[in-house]
Design a protein around this motif. Structure first.
Motif, PDB file in Angstrom:
ATOM      1  N   ASN A   1       8.075   4.320  11.590  1.00 44.44           N
ATOM      2  CA  ASN A   1       7.726   2.907  11.468  1.00 44.44           C
ATOM      3  C   ASN A   1       6.997   2.631  10.151  1.00 44.44           C
ATOM      4  N   ILE A   2       7.421   3.312   9.094  1.00 43.55           N
ATOM      5  CA  ILE A   2       6.846   3.122   7.763  1.00 43.55           C
ATOM      6  C   ILE A   2       7.809   2.299   6.924  1.00 43.55           C
ATOM      7  N   ASP A   3       7.308   1.210   6.384  1.00 43.31           N
ATOM      8  CA  ASP A   3       8.061   0.410   5.423  1.00 43.31           C
ATOM      9  C   ASP A   3       7.664   0.910   4.041  1.00 43.31           C
ATOM     10  N   ILE A   4       8.540   1.696   3.419  1.00 43.95           N
ATOM     11  CA  ILE A   4       8.211   2.328   2.143  1.00 43.95           C
ATOM     12  C   ILE A   4       7.934   1.299   1.049  1.00 43.95           C
ATOM     13  N   ALA A   5       8.392   0.071   1.238  1.00 46.07           N
ATOM     14  CA  ALA A   5       8.140  -0.991   0.262  1.00 46.07           C
ATOM     15  C   ALA A   5       6.735  -1.584   0.404  1.00 46.07           C
ATOM     16  N   ASP A   6       6.018  -1.242   1.465  1.00 45.77           N
ATOM     17  CA  ASP A   6       4.654  -1.720   1.668  1.00 45.77           C
ATOM     18  C   ASP A   6       3.713  -0.870   0.829  1.00 45.77           C
ATOM     19  N   LEU A   7       3.227  -1.430  -0.247  1.00 44.21           N
ATOM     20  CA  LEU A   7       2.370  -0.684  -1.172  1.00 44.21           C
ATOM     21  C   LEU A   7       0.881  -0.927  -0.937  1.00 44.21           C
ATOM     22  N   THR A   8       0.532  -1.598   0.157  1.00 44.98           N
ATOM     23  CA  THR A   8      -0.862  -1.959   0.392  1.00 44.98           C
ATOM     24  C   THR A   8      -1.763  -0.754   0.655  1.00 44.98           C
ATOM     25  N   ILE A   9      -1.202   0.392   0.994  1.00 43.27           N
ATOM     26  CA  ILE A   9      -2.039   1.569   1.251  1.00 43.27           C
ATOM     27  C   ILE A   9      -2.467   2.261  -0.040  1.00 43.27           C
ATOM     28  N   TYR A  10      -1.852   1.917  -1.163  1.00 44.37           N
ATOM     29  CA  TYR A  10      -2.107   2.628  -2.423  1.00 44.37           C
ATOM     30  C   TYR A  10      -3.302   2.038  -3.165  1.00 44.37           C
ATOM     31  N   ASP A  11      -4.040   2.930  -3.789  1.00 39.24           N
ATOM     32  CA  ASP A  11      -5.186   2.527  -4.598  1.00 39.24           C
ATOM     33  C   ASP A  11      -4.749   2.094  -5.988  1.00 39.24           C
ATOM     34  N   ILE A  12      -3.698   2.717  -6.489  1.00 39.07           N
ATOM     35  CA  ILE A  12      -3.186   2.442  -7.831  1.00 39.07           C
ATOM     36  C   ILE A  12      -1.670   2.329  -7.750  1.00 39.07           C
ATOM     37  N   THR A  13      -1.111   1.268  -8.331  1.00 38.37           N
ATOM     38  CA  THR A  13       0.343   1.145  -8.474  1.00 38.37           C
ATOM     39  C   THR A  13       0.629   0.844  -9.940  1.00 38.37           C
ATOM     40  N   CYS A  14       1.592   1.552 -10.507  1.00 38.30           N
ATOM     41  CA  CYS A  14       1.905   1.396 -11.929  1.00 38.30           C
ATOM     42  C   CYS A  14       3.406   1.383 -12.165  1.00 38.30           C
ATOM     43  N   ASN A  15       3.816   0.555 -13.117  1.00 40.19           N
ATOM     44  CA  ASN A  15       5.184   0.533 -13.611  1.00 40.19           C
ATOM     45  C   ASN A  15       5.225   1.480 -14.810  1.00 40.19           C
ATOM     46  N   THR A  16       5.801   2.659 -14.634  1.00 41.41           N
ATOM     47  CA  THR A  16       5.793   3.677 -15.678  1.00 41.41           C
ATOM     48  C   THR A  16       6.690   3.338 -16.858  1.00 41.41           C
ATOM     49  N   ALA A  17       7.492   2.311 -16.741  1.00 39.88           N
ATOM     50  CA  ALA A  17       8.331   1.892 -17.870  1.00 39.88           C
ATOM     51  C   ALA A  17       7.508   1.158 -18.927  1.00 39.88           C
ATOM     52  N   ARG A  18       6.312   0.761 -18.582  1.00 36.87           N
ATOM     53  CA  ARG A  18       5.465  -0.022 -19.486  1.00 36.87           C
ATOM     54  C   ARG A  18       4.704   0.833 -20.499  1.00 36.87           C
ATOM     55  N   TRP A  19       4.563   2.134 -20.206  1.00 36.98           N
ATOM     56  CA  TRP A  19       3.830   3.037 -21.085  1.00 36.98           C
ATOM     57  C   TRP A  19       4.636   4.323 -21.269  1.00 36.98           C
ATOM     58  N   GLY A  20       4.420   5.001 -22.362  1.00 32.87           N
ATOM     59  CA  GLY A  20       5.004   6.321 -22.564  1.00 32.87           C
ATOM     60  C   GLY A  20       4.304   7.325 -21.668  1.00 32.87           C
TER      61      GLY A  20
END
Length: 192
Positions: free
Chosen positions: A140-159
Motif C-alpha cells: 500500500n505504498i504510493d511511490i509517487a508520494d514524496l512526503t516522507i522524504y526530508d530532501i528531494t532533488c532534481n539531479t538534472a539541475r546540477w552536475g
C-alpha cells in the motif's frame, strides 16, 4: 547515522549514494545491486526479473525484508533502493529522494548500459510501471508520494559534483535534536 537514498532508474541515486557513503564513512548497501545479483543468479536481465516479480511476489518481499532488516539493525549505513525511504521510514536520520526528467534518465541509462536511448526509455517506463503497481499491491505504498522524504532533488539541475556537495551540506547541517518528538510515518500498511 542511517541515510537513505531513493529515486527512479537513472536518477543518479547510485552515484550520489556512493559519494555520500564515502564522505561520511558509511557502509553502502544497494538494493539495486542485490536485485541485479538475484536476477543474474537466475539467468534473467533486470527487466525480465522485474516482470517475473510481478508474478512472484516473494522476489520483492525477500529483497525488501532483507533491506528492512539492515535498516532496522544497522548503524552507519547508507541504504540505497527505490523503497529505502519507506523501508527505513522510522529509523533513518535523513531520507533523500533523487529524480530527473524521464528523457534525461533514459539518456543516462542508455549511456551506462550501452543501448539505444529509445530502448532505455521503453524499458525504464515498463520497469517503473511494474514496480509502482507492485509497491501499491504488496505494501500500500504510493511511490509517487514524496512526503516522507526530508530532501528531494532534481539531479538534472546540477552536475554530479555539485549535487554531491548540496547533499553533503544538508547531511552536515542535520540536527538530530530536531527529530525529537517527531511523529512516525502513518497510514502505511506493509508487511516486509
Amino acid at each position: 547515522m542511517l541515510l537513505t537514498v531513493s529515486g527512479p532508474p537513472g536518477s543518479g541515486k547510485s552515484t550520489n549514494a556512493a559519494a555520500l557513503a564515502d564522505r561520511f564513512d558509511l557502509d553502502h548497501v544497494s538494493g539495486g545491486d542485490i536485485f541485479r545479483e538475484l536476477a543474474d543468479e537466475r539467468g534473467y536481465s533486470p527487466v525480465e526479473f522485474n516482470e517475473l516479480a510481478e508474478e512472484n511476489e516473494q522476489i520483492d518481499r525477500d529483497l525488501d525484508r532483507r533491506l528492512r532488516d539492515i535498516a532496522v539493525d544497522g548503524e552507519d549505513i547508507l541504504l540505497e533502493s527505490r523503497l529505502a525511504g519507506w523501508l527505513a521510514a522510522d529509523h533513518a536520520d535523513i531520507k533523500i529522494w533523487l529524480d530527473a526528467p524521464r528523457e534525461i534518465r533514459a539518456e543516462r541509462i542508455a549511456d551506462r548500459e550501452d543501448k539505444p536511448v529509445e530502448v532505455a526509455r521503453q524499458e525504464t517506463s515498463r520497469r517503473e510501471n511494474s514496480e509502482s503497481l507492485r509497491y501499491k499491491e504488496y505494501y500500500n505504498i504510493d511511490i509517487a508520494d514524496l512526503t516522507i522524504y526530508d530532501i528531494t532533488c532534481n539531479t538534472a539541475r546540477w552536475g554530479p559534483e555539485s549535487m554531491q556537495q548540496v547533499l553533503a551540506t544538508a547531511v552536515e547541517a542535520y540536527d538530530p535534536a530536531a527529530d525529537e518528538g517527531k511523529a512516525p510515518v502513518e497510514d502505511v500498511v506493509y508487511d516486509f
